[in-house]
Design a protein around this motif. Structure first.
Motif, PDB file in Angstrom:
ATOM      1  N   LYS A  16      -3.404  -0.619 -10.590  1.00 47.04           N
ATOM      2  CA  LYS A  16      -3.066   0.726 -11.048  1.00 47.04           C
ATOM      3  C   LYS A  16      -1.749   0.704 -11.823  1.00 47.04           C
ATOM      4  CE  LYS A  16      -2.682   5.486  -9.674  1.00 47.04           C
ATOM      5  NZ  LYS A  16      -2.791   6.452  -8.614  1.00 47.04           N
ATOM      6  N   SER A  46      -2.954   5.241  -1.173  1.00 47.84           N
ATOM      7  CA  SER A  46      -3.948   5.679  -2.156  1.00 47.84           C
ATOM      8  C   SER A  46      -5.215   4.849  -2.013  1.00 47.84           C
ATOM      9  CB  SER A  46      -3.390   5.530  -3.568  1.00 47.84           C
ATOM     10  OG  SER A  46      -3.174   4.161  -3.867  1.00 47.84           O
ATOM     11  N   THR A  75       0.841  -1.196   0.000  1.00 46.91           N
ATOM     12  CA  THR A  75       0.000   0.000   0.000  1.00 46.91           C
ATOM     13  C   THR A  75       0.872   1.240   0.000  1.00 46.91           C
ATOM     14  OG1 THR A  75      -1.842   1.147   1.057  1.00 46.91           O
ATOM     15  CG2 THR A  75      -0.241   0.116   2.525  1.00 46.91           C
ATOM     16  N   ASP A  76       0.370   2.273  -0.669  1.00 44.78           N
ATOM     17  CA  ASP A  76       1.011   3.587  -0.611  1.00 44.78           C
ATOM     18  C   ASP A  76       0.055   4.610  -0.016  1.00 44.78           C
ATOM     19  OD1 ASP A  76      -0.809   4.016  -2.652  1.00 44.78           O
ATOM     20  OD2 ASP A  76       0.700   4.355  -4.204  1.00 44.78           O
ATOM     21  N   CYS A 100       4.588  -1.027   3.164  1.00 42.60           N
ATOM     22  CA  CYS A 100       4.625   0.300   2.553  1.00 42.60           C
ATOM     23  C   CYS A 100       6.083   0.644   2.255  1.00 42.60           C
ATOM     24  CB  CYS A 100       4.018   1.336   3.493  1.00 42.60           C
ATOM     25  SG  CYS A 100       3.966   3.000   2.790  1.00 42.60           S
ATOM     26  N   THR A 139      -8.641  -2.378  -9.100  1.00 46.24           N
ATOM     27  CA  THR A 139      -8.895  -1.238  -8.213  1.00 46.24           C
ATOM     28  C   THR A 139      -9.126   0.059  -8.975  1.00 46.24           C
ATOM     29  OG1 THR A 139      -6.529  -0.781  -8.016  1.00 46.24           O
ATOM     30  CG2 THR A 139      -7.524  -2.228  -6.353  1.00 46.24           C
ATOM     31  N   VAL A 174      -1.654  -7.052  -4.991  1.00 47.88           N
ATOM     32  CA  VAL A 174      -1.408  -5.672  -5.412  1.00 47.88           C
ATOM     33  C   VAL A 174      -2.614  -5.189  -6.208  1.00 47.88           C
ATOM     34  CG1 VAL A 174       1.120  -5.797  -5.459  1.00 47.88           C
ATOM     35  CG2 VAL A 174      -0.179  -6.438  -7.489  1.00 47.88           C
ATOM     36  N   GLY A 175      -2.761  -3.873  -6.301  1.00 47.29           N
ATOM     37  CA  GLY A 175      -3.800  -3.287  -7.136  1.00 47.29           C
ATOM     38  C   GLY A 175      -3.333  -3.233  -8.581  1.00 47.29           C
ATOM     39  N   THR A 194      -6.747   3.284  -4.296  1.00 51.32           N
ATOM     40  CA  THR A 194      -6.637   2.026  -5.042  1.00 51.32           C
ATOM     41  C   THR A 194      -5.824   0.987  -4.261  1.00 51.32           C
ATOM     42  OG1 THR A 194      -4.732   2.842  -6.307  1.00 51.32           O
ATOM     43  CG2 THR A 194      -6.903   3.112  -7.306  1.00 51.32           C
ATOM     44  N   SER A 195      -4.754   1.418  -3.606  1.00 54.22           N
ATOM     45  CA  SER A 195      -3.964   0.451  -2.834  1.00 54.22           C
ATOM     46  C   SER A 195      -4.723  -0.015  -1.596  1.00 54.22           C
ATOM     47  CB  SER A 195      -2.598   1.021  -2.462  1.00 54.22           C
ATOM     48  OG  SER A 195      -2.695   1.999  -1.450  1.00 54.22           O
ATOM     49  N   ALA A 239      -6.895  -2.822  -2.481  1.00 51.50           N
ATOM     50  CA  ALA A 239      -6.125  -4.073  -2.504  1.00 51.50           C
ATOM     51  C   ALA A 239      -5.943  -4.615  -1.083  1.00 51.50           C
ATOM     52  CB  ALA A 239      -4.772  -3.862  -3.184  1.00 51.50           C
TER      53      ALA A 239
END
Length: 150
Positions: free
Chosen positions: A118, A14, A11-12, A39, A148, A115-116, A16-17, A20
């Motif tokens: 994106k 976002s 994850t970051d 992260c 995502t 993972v997403g 979208t993450s 996920a």
């Protein structure tokens, strides 16, 4: 025996993450698996954070060191628990996302990476690579790419 024992999700912070993370947490809950939320970050230089520190005063800790990654992980962990994951760990690591995720998979003995999507369908993603496509090729374990983005 459950399908997966250890699941890693990146994850970051976002939206979208975090979607996920939600899916990884649901899979972890269904499998009674441990969930490791990761992260990746790059420490900011002193020069790049000085202006923000002046503006933030007492809240300057929000932009210095691991703090942004740690806050992202706290948010993601809360969501994972709300989605039913019962065994959750977090890891903030310095480095490029693909390398950080691959190391987390290897060091934790994970058997699933989530993972997403994106970046998968962008021109730059097709030409330069994206986190989902790179980890899918290089992780060495099952990879769940969660839809995502539209």
């Amino acid at each position: 025996m459950s399908a997966y024992r250890t699941i890693v999700v990146g994850t970051d912070g976002s939206s979208t993450s975090l979607a996920a993370v939600d899916r990884a947490a649901a899979v972890a809950a269904d499998s009674a698996a441990e969930l490791l939320i990761v992260c990746a970050y790059t420490p900011a230089s002193r020069e790049s954070t000085a202006g923000a520190e002046d503006a933030l005063k007492d809240e300057a800790y929000l932009v210095v060191g691991w703090t942004p990654a740690e806050e992202t992980l706290r948010t993601a962990e809360d969501r994972a628990v709300a989605a039913g994951a019962s065994k959750v760990r977090t890891l903030a690591a310095d480095g490029p996302p693909v390398d950080v995720l691959r190391n987390a998979v290897r060091e934790s003995g994970a058997d699933l990476l989530v993972v997403g999507n994106k970046g998968l369908n962008t021109l730059s993603g097709r030409l330069l690579g994206s986190v989902p496509s790179d980890v899918a090729r290089r992780s060495g374990v099952d990879v769940l790419i969660v839809h995502t983005t539209s």
